[in-house]
Design an enzyme around this catalytic site. Structure first.
Site, short mmCIF file in Angstrom:
data_model
loop_
_atom_site.label_atom_id
_atom_site.label_comp_id
_atom_site.label_asym_id
_atom_site.label_seq_id
_atom_site.Cartn_x
_atom_site.Cartn_y
_atom_site.Cartn_z
N HIS A 99 0.79 -1.16 -0.02
CA HIS A 99 -0.01 -0.01 0.09
C HIS A 99 0.79 1.12 0.03
CE1 HIS A 99 -3.55 -2.33 0.46
NE2 HIS A 99 -3.09 -2.76 1.53
N GLY B 70 5.16 -6.83 3.31
CA GLY B 70 4.89 -6.42 2.13
C GLY B 70 3.48 -5.83 1.96
N LYS B 71 3.08 -5.28 3.18
CA LYS B 71 1.68 -4.76 3.21
C LYS B 71 1.79 -3.40 2.98
CE LYS B 71 -0.33 -7.95 6.62
NZ LYS B 71 -0.69 -8.18 7.93
N ILE B 72 2.69 -2.48 3.40
CA ILE B 72 3.25 -1.10 2.79
C ILE B 72 4.57 -1.16 2.27
CG2 ILE B 72 3.51 0.85 3.99
CD1 ILE B 72 0.96 -0.09 5.18
#
Lengths: 289, 289, 289, 289
Positions: free
Chosen positions: A198, A226-228
């Site tokens: 994101h 790997g979310k941000i």
């Protein structure tokens, strides 16, 4: 409540979709149905309240009739839904549409206006709340209507997959927080589609990182998943405190500084977005089965 | 983690059923599969971790291969599930059974031992976690297998309905807290069956009542909802602090003071309990339609 | 209360000196004087308590006569103190000595046993608490007895200056936390004496770093101030939670694992230590005036 | 920082006196002396900062030279103070006056403007902070100047005794919170003067009642102590959250809604107020010795 802020932000086109607990949406319906909620004191004697049929949510008080009547409205609305699994966005859009038709004050309801403006609303815990409880009674009555959490996972992932930039304002934490953030690992980890994380992350929370849970986890921890996107980390914000103080400030700031945007009406585009996601997934399979 | 405590309490027959987030159960599988998790420092540079393919959960570190391999295990297990909606207790029992068969160290896994001892495990947010994410991929592949939150609502309510006394130990809060507590309103508010509320309530939480949310809500507030019996309120307990400190103390105390109990194996009795609930519901309808 | 833990740790020689709020010490005197304190409920009606002359400290209840009688004891004890400024270690040692003589149960009192074992006790806020309030009345009566915070700064700094290794267990935070930690900047920043920082740091706190205050500040932040030695940072510990849970665990662990140590009786060595500090300060002045 | 809010509120005559920690006042002096403080990141490597002589207070960074130069200013100012015990209000007024004369930007300093407007400032922990640390060095140099906490107790009590209505805005908690609240028990419990408790109570805090400490204690608990008038309890307010969010909102609201008031200049009236208190105390002695 924060309904007024959410309504304003949706109206201005600043909200593309919502992930909420069921309880927020259930109690939002009382406003559309013009039921009476009262501000009280959080120290009221709960045993006495219970004897007198009064329900308390911290400092909000209302008669249990409010529950029973809202339940009846929900069950009536369920009758016009199909007899098979649906996504919660469909359920909420349908409830919102019914509120627009039957509600006395739909303009005060997030569910109703989200339906009017085609803002899809998801819940990560579809059985948890009086909405889910009434759909469960419906099932006891023999209906095959159920809520399909996988449809929700795929729809939210499809929305995120399609967007050029993704971001979120998180009020609180809990299951809805992860349900949004996990759309990125759903892409790279599960579906084999690279997206990179994101772009924006604002969280208003009373939780803290040191307890180790997801609600209080930092945007930095989310980078490791790997979310941000790592390069966006410097611009992420965590506000420690109460959403009922911070969101009105953010809303007032936003509507006074930014121009309204055309609403995306993503509810109408779910099928096209799912198709896109499906296609990318099939392509990715060729390189990583 | 707290897996060891839960395993011990299940072994002694002190746990009849569990409501968990999916993430707790997903990461529990790593233990059964003898994957390597490492204790690290919560201040590690997450951008560097991400570059090196290391995932962080507060102070736990592991390679992203752990995720990919656990995902593969989940997806393989899904192949032997039916092609229609199932409860999450069925999903978790199936995953546990597969771990018992294939797992290298199933004795370290709550999911595996719960399957062995027929302790049903529910999640209130079935799409939220890598378990749900992989079932969602399965759906993209065309499967009609989905998770039915209503089945979970009805099964948990049936268990509570059948019991003479009900109680809970809540670790944290969030959606699982309400999913248990709502079984009482599901009885009186939605199904018209009088039960009077839960009998025991112990919560270990880092949240606080003053934020107004459900996670930090007091047992007293729950009395107003008919979730807790008023006459039991004096015996309810809220421990403010970290479950990883409090639960080991409670577990050590319990196993040193109390005799083991025969396990109820409620997973095997779900159909009978649902039938009982259904019958009480039909009876109740006669007086309150 | 935690008095029992502190008594045990002092007895075993694990406590060289104490920095406390005055309130902890004032209420400790009730135990030595065998006054009645009662465990109650924190939800008791405080207006009714006030009408009935009952004082509440969270879930501890006692008659206001407990305050008045303890006040009378303090004022009687003040009569045998000199008519000029003294350090709080002298005040507390004197009160403890009076409790040993007059107290019914001095063995339950930290103040009394600290006097018996010559453990000096300081407070960073000498006017704040009923002890200080009664000394203030004494001043209104014309006495020139006062409490000298600078004597406390110099005595605590002298103790730290003399030691080869320094460390602390912090319960809570607030002014006592800084009063200990500041002894290191007092050396390098104010007196020009290099020491390098404290060696050990254990804090049990319900506060959090993100509010930005000193109570929740991390040992890492303290390194930037020269309060903690950088090379010791990896061994510092912050326990988030309640001291009433954590300290009994630490105490039980300590007394079961470690041998008692001879008590240092630092109260008797204050003059010698001050002389040492003074000498080092004068030496330092030669290089940095 | 919150200095700007406090300056505005003092200017408008809304602040009659202040109780602060020493650290707030010490760091306030940097502004008057036009020293450079920098906003940074709370995750900066503190070992590196320490090596480079940079001090961190959460996300504020500055060179250690800032400490050394401010210390030098304090010690120079001490030279013109008398050689005997003084109240902290005298110390702070003197420092403020010196800042007005020597400071480059005294208009940014609470200490300086408080001196200009004769707003007395107290600290409940006079030895705790670099101000107290430098006065302690002064004592090592042979000075008999010390800070008299009892003078502070009596002055604050005299101010409260004189007023027809009393109230407070508490930012945080800790020792300053109690130092204000205890003025009421000082009257009834220690001096035998009936006053009935404070009239207004607003606290902005990140603490919580359930830890049992004074910082998080409710205004209701204070009623049992005679610190707050029971009939005013309904109007007391606790804001859970960060003062840096809440105080600017309160300040903006106040100055936009309320007319400025003439400043009371209590610093000039301390002697008269103390005389009044003394007289009431002597009268009270006749009925309760």
């Amino acid at each position: 409540g924060l309904g007024g802020c959410v309504l304003t932000l949706m109206e201005y086109g600043f909200v593309d979709f919502i992930i909420s607990t069921g309880a927020n949406l259930y109690h939002d319906m009382h406003h559309a149905l013009a039921m009476s909620l009262h501000r009280g004191d959080f120290r009221t004697d709960d045993t006495q309240l219970q004897e007198e049929g009064v329900i308390r949510i911290y400092d909000i008080l209302f008669e249990d009739k409010v529950l029973l009547d809202t339940d009846a409205f929900v069950r009536e609305a369920l009758k016009s839904l199909p007899n098979h699994p649906i996504s919660t966005s469909e359920l909420h859009h349908h409830l919102g549409t019914q509120l627009l038709q039957a509600g006395v004050k739909p303009e005060y309801s997030v569910l109703a206006q989200a339906a009017a403006w085609n803002v899809p609303i998801y819940t990560s815990s579809p059985g948890d709340s009086s909405i889910g409880m009434n759909v469960a009674r419906n099932a006891l009555d023999g209906s095959l209507l159920t809520l399909d959490p996988l449809a929700d996972v795929n729809e939210t992932t499809a929305i995120v997959h399609h967007a050029t930039r993704n971001g979120v304002i998180i009020l609180g934490g809990g299951s809805p927080k992860n349900f949004y953030l996990q759309t990125q690992p759903q892409l790279w980890e599960v579906l084999g589609i690279q997206k990179g994380g994101h772009d924006y992350f604002i969280q208003i929370t009373a939780d803290a990182p040191h307890w180790g849970g997801l609600s209080g986890a930092t945007p930095s921890e989310a980078v490791s998943w790997g979310k941000i996107k790592p390069e966006q980390l410097r611009d992420t914000v965590v506000v420690y405190g109460d959403s009922t103080i911070a969101l009105p400030l953010l809303t007032a700031y936003t509507v006074s500084k930014a121009q309204p945007r055309p609403r995306k009406e993503l509810f109408l585009q779910r099928k096209a977005l799912l198709k896109e996601l499906h296609s990318a997934y099939e392509t990715g399979k060729l390189s990583r089965p």
